[in-house]
Design a protein around this motif. Structure first.
Motif, short mmCIF file in Angstrom:
data_model
loop_
_atom_site.label_atom_id
_atom_site.label_comp_id
_atom_site.label_asym_id
_atom_site.label_seq_id
_atom_site.Cartn_x
_atom_site.Cartn_y
_atom_site.Cartn_z
N LEU A 277 0.86 -1.19 0.00
CA LEU A 277 0.00 0.00 0.00
C LEU A 277 0.90 1.24 0.00
CD1 LEU A 277 -3.12 0.61 2.23
CD2 LEU A 277 -1.49 2.42 1.78
N SER A 278 0.66 2.11 -0.95
CA SER A 278 1.43 3.35 -1.03
C SER A 278 0.49 4.55 -0.96
CB SER A 278 2.24 3.41 -2.33
OG SER A 278 3.18 2.37 -2.41
N LEU A 279 0.94 5.57 -0.27
CA LEU A 279 0.19 6.82 -0.18
C LEU A 279 1.18 7.96 -0.34
CD1 LEU A 279 -2.54 8.26 0.50
CD2 LEU A 279 -1.74 8.33 2.88
N GLY A 280 0.99 8.75 -1.37
CA GLY A 280 1.88 9.88 -1.61
C GLY A 280 1.10 11.17 -1.68
N GLY A 281 1.66 12.25 -1.12
CA GLY A 281 0.95 13.52 -1.13
C GLY A 281 1.79 14.64 -0.56
N TYR A 282 1.09 15.69 -0.12
CA TYR A 282 1.74 16.88 0.43
C TYR A 282 1.16 17.14 1.81
CZ TYR A 282 3.18 21.75 1.01
OH TYR A 282 3.71 22.91 1.50
N ASP A 283 2.04 17.34 2.78
CA ASP A 283 1.63 17.64 4.15
C ASP A 283 1.70 19.16 4.34
OD1 ASP A 283 1.35 18.02 6.88
OD2 ASP A 283 2.56 16.29 7.42
N PRO A 284 0.56 19.85 4.46
CA PRO A 284 0.58 21.31 4.57
C PRO A 284 1.16 21.82 5.89
CG PRO A 284 -1.65 20.47 4.86
CD PRO A 284 -0.82 19.31 4.44
N VAL A 285 1.16 21.01 6.92
CA VAL A 285 1.73 21.44 8.20
C VAL A 285 3.25 21.41 8.14
CG1 VAL A 285 1.95 20.86 10.64
CG2 VAL A 285 -0.30 20.79 9.55
N LYS A 286 3.80 20.30 7.64
CA LYS A 286 5.26 20.20 7.52
C LYS A 286 5.80 20.93 6.30
CE LYS A 286 5.79 15.78 9.95
NZ LYS A 286 6.33 14.40 9.88
N GLY A 287 4.89 21.24 5.37
CA GLY A 287 5.32 21.94 4.17
C GLY A 287 6.22 21.11 3.28
N GLU A 288 5.94 19.81 3.18
CA GLU A 288 6.78 18.94 2.38
C GLU A 288 5.99 17.79 1.79
OE1 GLU A 288 9.65 17.85 5.34
OE2 GLU A 288 8.50 16.12 6.02
N ASN A 289 6.52 17.25 0.70
CA ASN A 289 5.93 16.07 0.09
C ASN A 289 6.33 14.82 0.88
OD1 ASN A 289 4.75 17.43 -2.18
ND2 ASN A 289 6.81 17.60 -3.05
N TYR A 290 5.55 13.77 0.74
CA TYR A 290 5.86 12.53 1.43
C TYR A 290 5.40 11.35 0.58
CZ TYR A 290 0.86 12.23 2.49
OH TYR A 290 -0.50 12.16 2.37
N ILE A 291 5.99 10.21 0.84
CA ILE A 291 5.52 8.94 0.29
C ILE A 291 5.59 7.90 1.41
CG2 ILE A 291 5.97 7.04 -1.29
CD1 ILE A 291 6.96 8.97 -3.30
N MET A 292 4.45 7.33 1.72
CA MET A 292 4.41 6.23 2.67
C MET A 292 4.22 4.93 1.89
SD MET A 292 1.66 5.20 5.65
CE MET A 292 0.45 4.62 4.47
#
Length: 554
Positions: A378-393
Motif C-alpha cells: 500500500l502506497s500513499l503519496g501527497g503533500y503535508d501542509p503542516v510540515k510543508g513537504e511532500n511525502y511517500i508512505m
C-alpha cells in the motif's frame, strides 16, 4: 576464488575452523545489514528491514553467504544481479560501486535498488559485495511504484542498467543528480543511497579482517567445503521424497489490467536427489505488472525449498539439485518491456505456494497450508501542509500462516518471501499526516482444519490533512489461501476506501491505483487468514474451546 576440489578442501580444514569461518562470513553480511538498516532514511528499510546484503563469487556471481537478517527472496536475486554485472561491466576497479535496478539485469521490481562492489584483497579481485534496498519511490506514474495498471516497464519508474555510482571511492555527482531528479522526496533517497554505500564499506572492512585472520587459502577452502555440504544436505532431503511427478496450481487474482485470474501451473518431478520444476503450463505473459523476471522466479523456487527444509544453509550449493524449466513463453519469464512491479512481492509468493501445494501429498509431515501469500503493498503519496513537504508512505502488512503438521498457523506473520516486519504505526503516524484508527487481529479469517490457519490483520487509517493518492498491489482477494489434506481456505483479502460519503471496493479487489484522498478520508484493509491443515473434524476439542474462549470468531 579459484576452483577448489570439495574433497581436498574437506581434507585440509578442521570442523571447528570450518564452522568459525561459516559464521564469520554470515556475520560480515549481518553487519552490513545492520549498517544498512540503521543509517537508512526510509522507514521501510530502517523499521521494516526490507533490505539484504551478501557475498558473491568473482567467477560467476554465485552466492557465498547472505546474512540471516536479509530477505529470503534475495537468496537468488542478488546472485543473478551480480552475474549480470560481471557480464556487463568488465571495467570495474577497486573502490567502484555499481548502481542497478533494471529487472532484466537479474533484478525484481524497480523499487528494489541494488549496489554491487568488487572486493579486492591484497590488490586482486577476490569477490563481489552486493546489497539491495527497497526505495519507497523510483518515480513513475504512481507514488511508491506499485502501479497496478502499468502495461510497460517505462510507466513503472526510473530504470537503471549497471552504472558506476562510485568511481574509486568517489561518488559520481552526475549519476546522483539524474537519480534524484527522477524520484519523489529526493532528500530521503540520498539518505538511502549513502546507507547502501556505507553497508558495502562495512563489508570491505569486516571481510578484510576475516581474511587477514585466517588467510585466503583457508577461507577459500572453507567456502568450497560449505558449498559442497550445502549440496549434499539438499540432496539428502530430496532423496527422502518419493520419486514421481507432483502437480499444483496457484492463482493470481488478476494482472491488474485484465480482470481474470493468472495461473502459476507447476509439474514437479522428483528423481532421486534431482528435482525438475516445469512451469510450461502457466499463463502466457500478461498485460499488467504481475509478470515475473527470471531472477525472481528462480529465487522464489529457492525460497520454497528453504521453507520446506529450514536447516539448509544459504549458499549456492543448495540450488544445484534444482532445475527450473518451461518458463519461456509464460508470465514467469518476462521479457522487456513487460511491466513487472508485482513480481517479487506478489507473484513470487504464488510460486512458493505452488511448490508447497505440489509436495503436500508427497511429504505431508514437512508441509503446511498456504499462508496469506501477499505483502499487502500500500502506497500513499501527497503533500503535508503542516510540515510543508511532500511525502511517500509505503507499507506492507502481515497475514495468517497456514496450519502445519504440528500446530496452528502463525497470526500476523510476514510474507512468505520475507522476514520483514510491520512498520510501527506510531512511526508512520509521526512521519505522515494520518491516524490509525484500528490495527487488530482479523477474527474469523483462519481456514479451519485439524490445525487451523493463523489470523490476518484488520487495520484502518484516516488522512488527517492535505491530499494524498493511494495505490494497492496485493493478492488473494478473489480466493483465500487454500488448505491442504482436507483443510479449509482462509478468508480472502479485502480493501475498502472511504471518500466522503462514498465507500469504494477496487474493481480488481486486491489491486488499484489513483485513489485521491482528502482530509477525513480513510482506507481499510483486511488481510487473508492462513489455510487449514487436515480435516477440521479431527481438531482437538480443547483447541476448539480455547479458540471460542479467546473470541476468535471461528
Amino acid at each position: 576464488m579459484d576452483q577448489i576440489s570439495p574433497a581436498t578442501a574437506g581434507a585440509t580444514i578442521d570442523p571447528v575452523t570450518l564452522t568459525v569461518i561459516e559464521k564469520g562470513l554470515q556475520q560480515v553480511c549481518s553487519e552490513m545489514d545492520l549498517v544498512h538498516e540503521k543509517t537508512s532514511f526510509s522507514p521501510v528499510i530502517s523499521e521494516g528491514f526490507d533490505r539484504s546484503n551478501g557475498i558473491y563469487s568473482r567467477e560467476d556471481g554465485r552466492m557465498i553467504a547472505q546474512g540471516a537478517l536479509g530477505l529470503p527472496i534475495f537468496l537468488g536475486v542478488m546472485q543473478e544481479t551480480t552475474r549480470s554485472v560481471i557480464a556487463d561491466r568488465k571495467d570495474l576497479v577497486d573502490g567502484d560501486v555499481v548502481l542497478v535496478n533494471d529487472p532484466y539485469f537479474g533484478g525484481t521490481h524497480l523499487m528494489d535498488v541494488k549496489m554491487v562492489r568488487p572486493f579486492y584483497y591484497r590488490g586482486k579481485l577476490w569477490c563481489y559485495l552486493t546489497n539491495t534496498g527497497h526505495w519507497p519511490d523510483t518515480g513513475g506514474m504512481v507514488p511508491g511504484g506499485f502501479n497496478s495498471t502499468a502495461t510497460e516497464i517505462y510507466q513503472e519508474g526510473l530504470r537503471l542498467p549497471p552504472v558506476r555510482l562510485v568511481r574509486e571511492g568517489v561518488m559520481d555527482d552526475d549519476i546522483i543528480r539524474i537519480v534524484l531528479a527522477n524520484v519523489r522526496v529526493s532528500e530521503e533517497r540520498i539518505g538511502d543511497i549513502k546507507a547502501q554505500i556505507a553497508a558495502l564499506a562495512t563489508g570491505v572492512k569486516r571481510l578484510t579482517a576475516l581474511l587477514d585472520r585466517y588467510g585466503q587459502e583457508t577461507v577459500e577452502a572453507a567456502m568450497a567445503e560449505l558449498e559442497a555440504r550445502g549440496e549434499r544436505l539438499m540432496r539428502a532431503h530430496l532423496e527422502a521424497i518419493p520419486d514421481g511427478t507432483y502437480s499444483a496450481s496457484a492463482f493470481m487474482d488478476s494482472d491488474g489490467v485484465v480482470d481474470a485470474p493468472v495461473e502459476v501451473a507447476l509439474d514437479l518431478t522428483v528423481a532421486g536427489s534431482d528435482v525438475t520444476l516445469d512451469f510450461s503450463r502457466s499463463s502466457p505473459p500478461c498485460d499488467g505488472p504481475m509478470n515475473s523476471v527470471w531472477a525472481s522466479t528462480l529465487s522464489a523456487v529457492y525460497v520454497a525449498f528453504k521453507h520446506i527444509f529450514p536447516d539448509l544453509p544459504m549458499n549456492a550449493g543448495c540450488f544445484r539439485p534444482l532445475k527450473v524449466v518451461g518458463a519461456d513463453g509464460t508470465f514467469l519469464k518476462a521479457q522487456h518491456p513487460r511491466p513487472v512491479a508485482g513480481c517479487a512481492a506478489e507473484t513470487s509468493q504464488r510460486i512458493v505456494e505452488s511448490v508447497c501445494l505440489a509436495l503436500s501429498t508427497a511429504i505431508p509431515d514437512k508441509l503446511f497450508a498456504a499462508g496469506a501469500g501477499s505483502s499487502g503493498n500500500l502506497s500513499l503519496g501527497g503533500y503535508d501542509p503542516v510540515k510543508g513537504e511532500n511525502y511517500i508512505m509505503y507499507t506492507f502488512s502481515g497475514g495468517g500462516y497456514g496450519g502445519w503438521w504440528a500446530g496452528d498457523g502463525l497470526t500476523n506473520g510476514c510474507s512468505s518471501i520475507g522476514i520483514s516486519k510491520n512498520q510501527p504505526v506510531e512511526v508512520l503516524e509521526q512521519r505522515y499526516p494520518l491516524l490509525f484508527e484500528r490495527y487488530a487481529l482479523r477474527e474469523g479469517s483462519a481456514g479451519a482444519g485439524r490445525y487451523r490457519g493463523g489470523f490476518g490483520v484488520d487495520y484502518r487509517f484516516r488522512l488527517l490533512r492535505g491530499q494524498g493518492k493511494a495505490s494497492f498491489l496485493m493478492e488473494h482477494g478473489r480466493v483465500g489461501p487454500p488448505g491442504i489434506l482436507g483443510g479449509e481456505t482462509g478468508l480472502p483479502n479485502e480493501i475498502r476506501i472511504g471518500r466522503g460519503e462514498a465507500v469504494t471496493i477496487p474493481e480488481h479487489l486486491s489491486k488499484g491505483e489513483g485513489y485521491v484522498l482528502t482530509t477525513g478520508d480513510w482506507i481499510e484493509v483486511k488481510t487473508p487468514g492462513g489455510g487449514g491443515y487436515g480435516d477440521k473434524a479431527a481438531r482437538d476439542r480443547a483447541a476448539i474451546e480455547a479458540d471460542a474462549a479467546k473470541g476468535y470468531g471461528l
